[in-house]
Design a protein around this motif. Structure first.
Motif, PDB file in Angstrom:
ATOM      1  N   ARG A  36      19.029  58.111 208.545  1.00 49.72           N
ATOM      2  CA  ARG A  36      18.509  56.770 208.258  1.00 49.72           C
ATOM      3  C   ARG A  36      19.308  56.084 207.167  1.00 49.72           C
ATOM      4  N   LEU A  37      19.401  54.777 207.265  1.00 50.96           N
ATOM      5  CA  LEU A  37      19.836  53.951 206.136  1.00 50.96           C
ATOM      6  C   LEU A  37      18.744  52.919 205.940  1.00 50.96           C
ATOM      7  N   ASP A  38      18.525  52.495 204.691  1.00 50.42           N
ATOM      8  CA  ASP A  38      17.512  51.465 204.434  1.00 50.42           C
ATOM      9  C   ASP A  38      17.915  50.163 205.116  1.00 50.42           C
ATOM     10  N   LYS A  39      16.928  49.278 205.271  1.00 51.87           N
ATOM     11  CA  LYS A  39      17.176  47.999 205.955  1.00 51.87           C
ATOM     12  C   LYS A  39      18.293  47.206 205.261  1.00 51.87           C
ATOM     13  N   ASP A  40      18.330  47.278 203.921  1.00 51.25           N
ATOM     14  CA  ASP A  40      19.338  46.488 203.196  1.00 51.25           C
ATOM     15  C   ASP A  40      20.638  47.260 202.947  1.00 51.25           C
ATOM     16  N   THR A  41      20.742  48.503 203.414  1.00 50.76           N
ATOM     17  CA  THR A  41      21.981  49.279 203.253  1.00 50.76           C
ATOM     18  C   THR A  41      22.915  48.979 204.420  1.00 50.76           C
ATOM     19  N   THR A  42      24.211  48.899 204.125  1.00 50.17           N
ATOM     20  CA  THR A  42      25.206  48.630 205.167  1.00 50.17           C
ATOM     21  C   THR A  42      26.096  49.872 205.332  1.00 50.17           C
ATOM     22  N   ARG A  94      29.017  59.715 201.650  1.00 49.88           N
ATOM     23  CA  ARG A  94      29.581  59.010 200.494  1.00 49.88           C
ATOM     24  C   ARG A  94      29.220  57.523 200.567  1.00 49.88           C
ATOM     25  N   TYR A  95      28.795  56.970 199.432  1.00 45.68           N
ATOM     26  CA  TYR A  95      28.296  55.580 199.384  1.00 45.68           C
ATOM     27  C   TYR A  95      28.959  54.809 198.247  1.00 45.68           C
ATOM     28  N   ARG A  96      29.229  53.516 198.475  1.00 48.11           N
ATOM     29  CA  ARG A  96      29.602  52.644 197.357  1.00 48.11           C
ATOM     30  C   ARG A  96      28.312  51.972 196.876  1.00 48.11           C
ATOM     31  N   TYR A 110      14.483  60.247 201.385  1.00 48.50           N
ATOM     32  CA  TYR A 110      14.042  58.857 201.481  1.00 48.50           C
ATOM     33  C   TYR A 110      14.449  58.084 200.221  1.00 48.50           C
ATOM     34  N   HIS A 111      15.147  56.960 200.394  1.00 51.61           N
ATOM     35  CA  HIS A 111      15.579  56.094 199.267  1.00 51.61           C
ATOM     36  C   HIS A 111      16.257  56.898 198.148  1.00 51.61           C
ATOM     37  N   GLN A 112      16.984  57.945 198.509  1.00 50.35           N
ATOM     38  CA  GLN A 112      17.443  58.876 197.474  1.00 50.35           C
ATOM     39  C   GLN A 112      18.295  58.217 196.371  1.00 50.35           C
ATOM     40  N   ILE A 113      19.304  57.459 196.765  1.00 50.64           N
ATOM     41  CA  ILE A 113      20.204  56.893 195.742  1.00 50.64           C
ATOM     42  C   ILE A 113      19.447  55.875 194.887  1.00 50.64           C
ATOM     43  N   LYS A 114      18.601  55.078 195.527  1.00 52.71           N
ATOM     44  CA  LYS A 114      17.830  54.082 194.764  1.00 52.71           C
ATOM     45  C   LYS A 114      16.919  54.787 193.754  1.00 52.71           C
ATOM     46  N   ARG A 115      16.306  55.887 194.203  1.00 51.29           N
ATOM     47  CA  ARG A 115      15.401  56.610 193.285  1.00 51.29           C
ATOM     48  C   ARG A 115      16.182  57.312 192.177  1.00 51.29           C
ATOM     49  N   GLY A 123      23.333  46.888 195.661  1.00 44.39           N
ATOM     50  CA  GLY A 123      24.192  46.946 196.853  1.00 44.39           C
ATOM     51  C   GLY A 123      24.479  48.390 197.204  1.00 44.39           C
ATOM     52  N   LEU A 124      24.340  48.733 198.504  1.00 45.46           N
ATOM     53  CA  LEU A 124      24.558  50.117 198.929  1.00 45.46           C
ATOM     54  C   LEU A 124      25.247  50.103 200.289  1.00 45.46           C
ATOM     55  N   HIS A 125      26.368  50.818 200.379  1.00 48.91           N
ATOM     56  CA  HIS A 125      27.203  50.791 201.590  1.00 48.91           C
ATOM     57  C   HIS A 125      27.709  52.204 201.856  1.00 48.91           C
TER      58      HIS A 125
END
Ligand code: URA
Length: 234
Positions: free
Chosen positions: A99-105, A130-132, A180-185, A196-198
């Motif tokens: 999964r990616l969040d709705k606002d993640t690209t 890997r994410y920017r 779930y929402h790991q990087i945001k958390r 911003g998450l990509h």
């Protein structure tokens, strides 16, 4: 449409050479007719029989997920990543591998191969994602240290993650699990909000620069094997 020999080899059971040999010896039929031309173009929707066995063509697509689209297979309200797939690549069994969040690209994998999805998602397999990331405050060495130690979230301690600072508010994070929402958390625990998450890569496979947001294409057999790798892209 793709070449018959490429499609058969991409299924992982036979090498290119074995595929060519079976085709030229007349051991492959398409919709009941012998096909002796390895270069014949097929969609994968045909009934293809190889050495007496009906082939179930497996599909794995790479998608550049845009913002505002959900990565569920079905959603009552929002557009899903599956709705972005053009008709020629649609399969009933296609689902998003992770999964990616709705606002993640960024990079998403859609597949009908359950075993492949398990291999790239199971935490035990250690496949890196890997994410920017951009946040609302400056990135600090303290954040780098906390990520490397393993941040404590409500659902337990994270595995050590790598954070590399790229500019004042931007960095690259490598995870080997996917909660779930790991990087945001994780950034939330450091007092920051992710703006911003990509996703840049999964395993050793990068997002194809040629894909615009919303576009997808099938992966080759070599690219599928990159997906399973535990090392990062070169
Ligand atoms: N971490 C997040 O918080 N969101 C994602 O979409 C992916 C990783």
């Amino acid at each position: 449409m793709e070449r018959l020999d490429k499609l058969l080899a991409s299924q992982g059971m036979l090498s290119r050479r074995e595929v060519k040999e079976l085709i030229t010896k007349g051991r492959v039929t398409i919709d009941g007719t012998v096909e002796k031309h390895p270069e014949r173009k097929v969609t994968g929707e045909e009934q293809i029989v190889v050495a007496g066995e009906l082939l179930r063509v497996q599909r794995t697509l790479t998608l550049h997920k845009p913002q505002g689209v959900v990565s569920a297979a079905r959603d009552a309200r929002d557009k899903t990543v599956l709705e972005l797939v053009p008709p020629e690549y649609r399969r009933k069994e296609l689902f998003p591998a992770g999964r990616l969040d709705k606002d993640t690209t960024g990079l998403m994998i859609l597949t009908d191969d359950g075993a492949l999805a398990h291999e790239i998602l199971a935490p035990k397999k250690h496949v890196p994602k890997r994410y920017r990331v951009t946040i609302d405050i400056p990135m600090t060495e303290e954040m780098v240290r906390r990520f490397a130690e393993g941040i404590e979230l409500k659902d337990g301690r994270c595995r050590p993650a790598e954070l590399t600072i790229e500019s004042e508010d931007t960095g690259v994070v490598t995870l080997r699990e996917g909660r779930y929402h790991q990087i945001k958390r994780m950034f939330g625990c450091c007092g920051a909000v992710v703006t911003g998450l990509h996703r840049l890569s999964m395993g050793a496979l990068r997002l194809d620069d040629a894909l615009l947001p919303g576009e997808c294409r099938p992966l080759s057999e070599e690219e599928i094997s990159l997906l399973r790798q535990q090392h990062l892209p070169e």
